[in-house]
Write a protein that holds these residues in place. Structure first.
Motif, PDB file in Angstrom:
ATOM      1  N   GLY A 192      13.469  -3.028   4.689  1.00  0.00           N
ATOM      2  CA  GLY A 192      14.312  -2.989   3.498  1.00  0.00           C
ATOM      3  C   GLY A 192      13.586  -2.554   2.232  1.00  0.00           C
ATOM      4  N   PRO A 193      12.435  -3.173   1.904  1.00  0.00           N
ATOM      5  CA  PRO A 193      11.727  -2.755   0.695  1.00  0.00           C
ATOM      6  C   PRO A 193      11.341  -1.277   0.693  1.00  0.00           C
ATOM      7  N   LEU A 194      11.089  -0.715   1.886  1.00  0.00           N
ATOM      8  CA  LEU A 194      10.711   0.692   1.936  1.00  0.00           C
ATOM      9  C   LEU A 194      11.920   1.599   1.761  1.00  0.00           C
ATOM     10  N   LEU A 195      13.114   1.114   2.107  1.00  0.00           N
ATOM     11  CA  LEU A 195      14.326   1.859   1.765  1.00  0.00           C
ATOM     12  C   LEU A 195      14.531   1.867   0.248  1.00  0.00           C
ATOM     13  N   VAL A 196      14.259   0.727  -0.376  1.00  0.00           N
ATOM     14  CA  VAL A 196      14.315   0.668  -1.846  1.00  0.00           C
ATOM     15  C   VAL A 196      13.305   1.631  -2.447  1.00  0.00           C
ATOM     16  N   ASN A 197      12.130   1.682  -1.845  1.00  0.00           N
ATOM     17  CA  ASN A 197      11.101   2.599  -2.342  1.00  0.00           C
ATOM     18  C   ASN A 197      11.553   4.051  -2.213  1.00  0.00           C
ATOM     19  N   GLU A 198      12.252   4.364  -1.111  1.00  0.00           N
ATOM     20  CA  GLU A 198      12.794   5.716  -0.975  1.00  0.00           C
ATOM     21  C   GLU A 198      13.809   6.000  -2.083  1.00  0.00           C
ATOM     22  N   GLY A 199      14.585   4.984  -2.424  1.00  0.00           N
ATOM     23  CA  GLY A 199      15.533   5.153  -3.528  1.00  0.00           C
ATOM     24  C   GLY A 199      14.823   5.501  -4.821  1.00  0.00           C
ATOM     25  N   PHE A 200      13.720   4.802  -5.096  1.00  0.00           N
ATOM     26  CA  PHE A 200      12.924   5.106  -6.289  1.00  0.00           C
ATOM     27  C   PHE A 200      12.421   6.549  -6.255  1.00  0.00           C
ATOM     28  N   ILE A 235       0.838  -1.198   0.000  1.00  0.00           N
ATOM     29  CA  ILE A 235       0.000   0.000   0.000  1.00  0.00           C
ATOM     30  C   ILE A 235       0.875   1.250   0.000  1.00  0.00           C
ATOM     31  N   THR A 236       1.927   1.269   0.804  1.00  0.00           N
ATOM     32  CA  THR A 236       2.804   2.431   0.882  1.00  0.00           C
ATOM     33  C   THR A 236       3.498   2.698  -0.447  1.00  0.00           C
ATOM     34  N   VAL A 237       3.966   1.645  -1.100  1.00  0.00           N
ATOM     35  CA  VAL A 237       4.635   1.806  -2.388  1.00  0.00           C
ATOM     36  C   VAL A 237       3.674   2.407  -3.413  1.00  0.00           C
ATOM     37  N   THR A 238       2.460   1.879  -3.471  1.00  0.00           N
ATOM     38  CA  THR A 238       1.476   2.405  -4.432  1.00  0.00           C
ATOM     39  C   THR A 238       1.096   3.833  -4.081  1.00  0.00           C
ATOM     40  N   ARG A 239       0.918   4.095  -2.788  1.00  0.00           N
ATOM     41  CA  ARG A 239       0.486   5.435  -2.384  1.00  0.00           C
ATOM     42  C   ARG A 239       1.569   6.477  -2.661  1.00  0.00           C
ATOM     43  N   LEU A 271       1.444   9.707  -5.148  1.00  0.00           N
ATOM     44  CA  LEU A 271       1.764  11.068  -4.719  1.00  0.00           C
ATOM     45  C   LEU A 271       2.843  11.679  -5.608  1.00  0.00           C
ATOM     46  N   LEU A 272       3.815  10.861  -5.997  1.00  0.00           N
ATOM     47  CA  LEU A 272       4.887  11.336  -6.869  1.00  0.00           C
ATOM     48  C   LEU A 272       4.335  11.793  -8.212  1.00  0.00           C
ATOM     49  N   VAL A 273       3.468  10.989  -8.784  1.00  0.00           N
ATOM     50  CA  VAL A 273       2.890  11.299 -10.092  1.00  0.00           C
ATOM     51  C   VAL A 273       1.966  12.508 -10.007  1.00  0.00           C
ATOM     52  N   SER A 274       1.309  12.692  -8.848  1.00  0.00           N
ATOM     53  CA  SER A 274       0.351  13.790  -8.712  1.00  0.00           C
ATOM     54  C   SER A 274       1.024  15.095  -8.288  1.00  0.00           C
ATOM     55  N   ASN A 275       2.349  15.170  -8.462  1.00  0.00           N
ATOM     56  CA  ASN A 275       3.102  16.411  -8.248  1.00  0.00           C
ATOM     57  C   ASN A 275       3.128  16.864  -6.781  1.00  0.00           C
ATOM     58  N   THR A 276       3.012  15.922  -5.851  1.00  0.00           N
ATOM     59  CA  THR A 276       3.114  16.239  -4.428  1.00  0.00           C
ATOM     60  C   THR A 276       4.577  16.575  -4.089  1.00  0.00           C
ATOM     61  N   PRO A 277       4.826  17.553  -3.220  1.00  0.00           N
ATOM     62  CA  PRO A 277       6.215  17.887  -2.843  1.00  0.00           C
ATOM     63  C   PRO A 277       6.968  16.676  -2.302  1.00  0.00           C
ATOM     64  N   LEU A 278       8.250  16.632  -2.593  1.00  0.00           N
ATOM     65  CA  LEU A 278       9.089  15.490  -2.218  1.00  0.00           C
ATOM     66  C   LEU A 278       9.045  15.231  -0.721  1.00  0.00           C
ATOM     67  N   GLU A 290       7.785  11.614   3.804  1.00  0.00           N
ATOM     68  CA  GLU A 290       7.183  11.498   5.125  1.00  0.00           C
ATOM     69  C   GLU A 290       6.249  10.292   5.204  1.00  0.00           C
ATOM     70  N   VAL A 291       5.443  10.063   4.149  1.00  0.00           N
ATOM     71  CA  VAL A 291       4.553   8.898   4.113  1.00  0.00           C
ATOM     72  C   VAL A 291       5.365   7.612   4.128  1.00  0.00           C
ATOM     73  N   ASN A 292       6.432   7.583   3.354  1.00  0.00           N
ATOM     74  CA  ASN A 292       7.262   6.373   3.287  1.00  0.00           C
ATOM     75  C   ASN A 292       7.972   6.120   4.612  1.00  0.00           C
ATOM     76  N   GLU A 293       8.488   7.188   5.226  1.00  0.00           N
ATOM     77  CA  GLU A 293       9.235   7.028   6.470  1.00  0.00           C
ATOM     78  C   GLU A 293       8.332   6.574   7.611  1.00  0.00           C
ATOM     79  N   ALA A 294       7.078   7.062   7.605  1.00  0.00           N
ATOM     80  CA  ALA A 294       6.138   6.649   8.655  1.00  0.00           C
ATOM     81  C   ALA A 294       5.894   5.145   8.583  1.00  0.00           C
ATOM     82  N   ALA A 295       5.723   4.636   7.384  1.00  0.00           N
ATOM     83  CA  ALA A 295       5.503   3.191   7.224  1.00  0.00           C
ATOM     84  C   ALA A 295       6.759   2.414   7.584  1.00  0.00           C
ATOM     85  N   ARG A 296       7.930   2.945   7.228  1.00  0.00           N
ATOM     86  CA  ARG A 296       9.181   2.245   7.521  1.00  0.00           C
ATOM     87  C   ARG A 296       9.427   2.189   9.037  1.00  0.00           C
TER      88      ARG A 296
END
Length: 903
Positions: free
Chosen positions: A473-481, A437-441, A445-452, A457-463
């Motif tokens: 680990g997968p959420l660190l990869v997601n941060e890399g993306f 869910i976090t990866v998709t969300r 947000l990235l595609v919808s031009n939300t500030p970085l 913050e959404v990714n870090e909260a889940a991590r």
């Protein structure tokens, strides 16, 4: 009266799309030497219409005309098909005397110069007596025959004798393939057509040029097909049906009744069906006849034979004639029938749910859920939304909300996607689900031009909430993306390098595949090009081998990112071919999946030096980015469009693109790359003769790219500085890039800049050959042009001429009318230096010497001295003559070309 919105070329569109074809055919008939025209082709391609048009032209040319339709029924009676054309009172009991009497009666009492044309449709069904009579009338010069034959039909010996011979003109009329459809559309619309629109029109028309013509005319009149000045494009999901086209089709389908009509309506309401589903209501011979008439076609699905309507347009027209209650009954009956068969095929649940939902607005929740999963796995996002939105709220869970959020995201409903995904995160009890869910969300947000910062913050909260490092680990990869996509390739890659080497080793295969595609881009941008190619090939192979239900997207997405790696490795032709393959594979998928590969496609064509092709691609990308509200990608599209237009000499279009670019909200760089969004401004300045300012723009952009670690972008921008006369300033820096980038393109770029700076014509020719071998045609032509300039200044005319010929040959074959700083070397009549050419271009544009001096940081006296030298070399005396001379050759290139910009 023609609609003013319809281009004149469309209003006068040759009926069958072949430029001059109709006039050629009718000219052959109305001239001498031909006694007949036979049009042949499969059912549904418009043979009869072409023949009718030829008959009409013959009538306007003074022919007396008649028409007949051959049929099995008429063939049972001798002369039955053409009896109405024969003179009355002629005794045909003796064929020899009777046929002569018919010829005499037709001639008798009329001007002997009067000519006759007879059109016989489906002449292969003509009876033998009629065929013999028509042949004799043709041989006697009494009539000219126009006829149609359906491909594959057997004709009697008499008909074969009638339709063969040296005096018969045979014309094959087949459905257009995609390439010919695109060529025709560009011809009649007078400009490039978006590839998605070409594919839509080709699919809907089935390659039938008559249908294609009506579709285009209707879309223009309804303003669903418009041009933004760069490319013609249809609105998404346009309704192509027009009243005239519907009537043409209705005439064809209304001729069918009984079981045949029932079968057509069944296919119109339910789509493609197994043959077994049709046979109870339509016997084999009925279906065979429908196929012969070009109304249906057969295909295979595993061991099943499937039947579908021959054209998508037939479905639309037929469905409008089916009463609502009958439509409902047909769909429910087919749903019951397939369920009775056991609904064992994978797609059966999809079809049953679609029919029940369409017929009644509801369906069994278990069936809807099963159908939604099938649609989701097939990436059919609109149907996924339809099934899940019909599912009662009590049947929704975290999994269905994740599917629903993904479907909303991919179809561009970002606010709905975020709301659903946030709800899914609250109900998730499984950490693996929370990660998905976090990866998709965050991607949404990235595609919808939300500030970085908000996305991180959404990714870090889940991590932080994850219970173990294995899950974090997968959420660190997601941060890399996220960071890589936001223009931080070095930091992003450090995190993406945590990906397992192989998909089989990953905790979450779907996540691995998503990260793999992005890692390819990162590797290419930071200069690890060979690794990027190897990684992309491995990722694509893993994606193909992944079960369809576990795929996050189509495997072509992996190839789309490989395009950048191949281009930076100097495999430009291979990259271009892969672009076409990816475009075709993703044609029916979400615009979001197509949009970034589309950018890489356009960039590849720019690198290859094909500005007209790249311009069309950037224009399509701009239109797509506007529709999808992708402001960051729109910045790249508009800049690329401006650069291409400027190189082609269309400074007005380039200026318009940059005006739109300047008006975009937010100045943040686009996805992934940094600096390349300045190409348009630089090349427009160069097109106006402002070479120094253009180089400054490019140098600043290259510095920004270097600061963020974008080695590939830095190399591209510095190379353009060298191409615009600044080789001395960038040669060492480009040479240094080769230590950070292992791509072949970087190495050759460095050699190009070094040879330009050194003014070494032999090395320039060698580099030209290397660039041509890589597929970088415009730089190859420029390098040869620069060599010609050096040799010309040295007075070595033979070598200069040979290099000029090489440059011109490459440019003419590949460069699509490009006009650049270096390329105009071979067009100039006198050997101006770079500085003389730059000052002359500004003077020709009307700028006073004082302003030129200020722009170039020179004294006014130095500017005037350069102008006088230019006048002397060109044999002119005034600025007006200078403007006329440079207008002939273009202001955008120097006559000399060592790369030095000294005064």
């Amino acid at each position: 009266m023609e609609d003013s919105r319809v281009p004149a070329s469309v209003a006068g569109w040759p009926l069958y799309g072949r430029d001059g074809e109709l006039s050629k055919l009718t000219g052959a008939l109305t001239g001498s030497g031909y006694s007949g025209l036979i049009v042949f082709g499969r059912a549904g391609v418009g043979k009869s219409r072409l023949a009718e048009e030829c008959l009409a032209v013959a009538s306007r040319a003074g022919f007396r005309t008649g028409r007949a339709v051959a049929s099995n029924a008429a063939a049972a009676v001798p002369l039955g098909a053409i009896a109405h054309l024969l003179p009355t009172g002629v005794d045909l009991s003796d064929p020899v005397r009777g046929f002569a009497a018919v010829a005499e009666a037709i001639r008798g009492g009329r001007d002997p110069r009067e000519r006759h044309a007879v059109f016989v449709d489906d002449i292969h069904l003509l009876d033998a007596t009629s065929a013999m009579l028509l042949r004799q009338l043709m041989d006697a010069g009494v009539i000219t025959l126009i006829a149609t034959i359906r491909t594959g039909e057997h004709a009697t010996e008499a008909v074969q004798a009638l339709t063969s011979g040296e005096t018969i003109l045979h014309v094959g009329l087949d459905a257009f393939d995609l390439r010919r459809t695109e060529g025709l559309l560009q011809q009649v619309l007078g400009g490039p057509v978006a590839r998605s629109t070409v594919r839509d029109l080709h699919e809907v028309s089935g390659g039938n040029v008559l249908f294609l013509r009506e579709l285009v005319r209707g879309a223009l009149e309804n303003e669903t097909l418009t041009s933004d000045g760069e490319v013609w494009e249809a609105v998404p999901r346009a309704d192509w049906t027009t009243l005239r086209l519907a009537e043409l089709i209705r005439v064809k389908v209304d001729a069918v009744d009984g079981p045949g009509r029932d079968a057509l309506e069944l296919l119109a309401c339910c789509g493609s069906l197994p043959l077994a589903a049709l046979e109870p209501d339509a016997p084999q011979h009925v279906l065979t006849e429908l196929e012969r008439k070009g109304l249906i076609r057969f295909g295979t699905d595993g061991r099943r034979t499937r039947v579908s309507l021959a054209h998508p347009l037939y479905e639309e027209v037929l469905r409008t004639g089916v009463p609502a209650l009958r439509h409902r009954a047909i769909q429910l009956e087919q749903a019951d029938r397939i369920e009775a068969f056991g609904a064992r095929r994978r797609g059966d649940a999809l079809r049953i749910a679609t029919w029940r939902l369409d017929a009644t607005g509801k369906a069994d929740p278990a069936l809807l859920l099963r159908a939604a999963r099938l649609a989701h796995y097939a990436h059919d996002h609109p149907r996924t939304l339809a099934f899940l939105n019909a599912l009662p709220e009590s049947h929704h869970d975290t999994g269905t909300r994740l599917m629903l959020g993904e479907a909303y995201f991919i179809t561009g409903s970002w606010d709905l996607a975020d709301a659903v995904l946030a709800q899914a995160a609250e109900s998730a009890s499984d950490e693996a689900e929370r990660i998905a869910i976090t990866v998709t969300r965050t991607t949404n947000l990235l595609v919808s031009n939300t500030p970085l910062a908000e996305i991180l913050e959404v990714n870090e909260a889940a991590r932080s909430a994850a219970s173990s490092g294995l899950l974090r680990g997968p959420l660190l990869v997601n941060e890399g993306f996220i960071r890589l996509a936001s223009g931080e390739p070095v930091t992003g890659l450090e995190l993406l390098d945590r990906l397992e080497p192989h998909a089989d080793q990953a905790l979450d295969r779907r996540m691995w595949l998503c990260g793999a595609a992005v890692r390819t881009l990162g590797l290419a941008f930071v200069g690890r090009v060979k690794e990027a190619v190897d990684w992309a090939e491995r990722a694509h192979a893993a994606h193909v081998l992944t079960d369809e239900e576990a795929r996050p997207a189509h495997p072509a997405v992996q190839q789309g990112t490989m395009v950048l790696a191949l281009a930076e490795d100097g495999r430009l032709e291979e990259a271009g071919a892969l672009c076409e393959s990816v475009s075709a594979d993703l044609a029916l998928h979400s615009p979001l999946l197509r949009i970034f590969p589309a950018l890489l496609s356009a960039r590849t064509q720019w690198l290859a030096g094909h500005p007209a092709t790249a311009r069309r691609m950037y224009a399509e990308l701009a239109a797509l980015a506007r529709r999808e509200h992708q402001v960051k990608l729109l910045r790249f599209a508009l800049s690329g469009l401006a650069a291409c237009a400027a190189v082609l000499g269309d400074t007005e279009a380039a200026g318009n693109a940059l005006t739109e670019l300047d008006g975009l909200s937010g100045g943040a760089p686009g996805y992934f790359s940094v600096g390349e969004e300045q190409l348009g401004q630089a090349w427009l300045l160069a097109a106006g003769g402002h070479f120094s300012r253009a180089r400054d723009v490019l140098m600043n952009a290259a510095d920004a790219a270097r600061a963020t670690g974008h080695v590939a972008s830095e190399g591209l921008l510095l190379t353009d500085v060298a191409r615009l006369g600044g080789a001395d300033a960038v040669a060492a820096r480009l040479s240094g890039i080769t230590a950070r980038c292992d791509g072949e393109l970087a190495a050759v770029r460095a050699r190009l800049a070094a040879s330009l700076a050194a003014g070494d014509p032999n090395e320039l020719l060698s580099v030209s050959e290397e660039l041509e071998a890589l597929g970088a045609h415009l730089p190859a032509a420029e390098a040869a042009a620069a060599a010609a300039g050096v040799w010309r200044r040295r007075g070595e005319r033979r070598q200069a001429t040979a290099a000029s010929v090489r440059s011109g040959s490459i440019a003419q074959a590949h460069c699509e009318g490009a006009r650049t700083f270096l390329l105009d070397t071979v067009r100039a009549a006198a050997p101006l230096t770079d500085r003389e050419r730059e000052i002359a271009a500004l003077a020709a544009a009307g700028e006073p010497s004082k302003e030129i001096a200020a722009a170039l940081t020179l004294s006014v006296r130095t500017v005037d001295n350069h102008l006088q030298k230019a006048y002397a070399k060109l044999g002119i005396a005034t600025r007006r003559e200078l403007a006329a001379h440079l207008g002939q050759f273009g202001p955008s290139g120097p006559s000399g070309s060592s790369g030095s910009s000294g005064s």
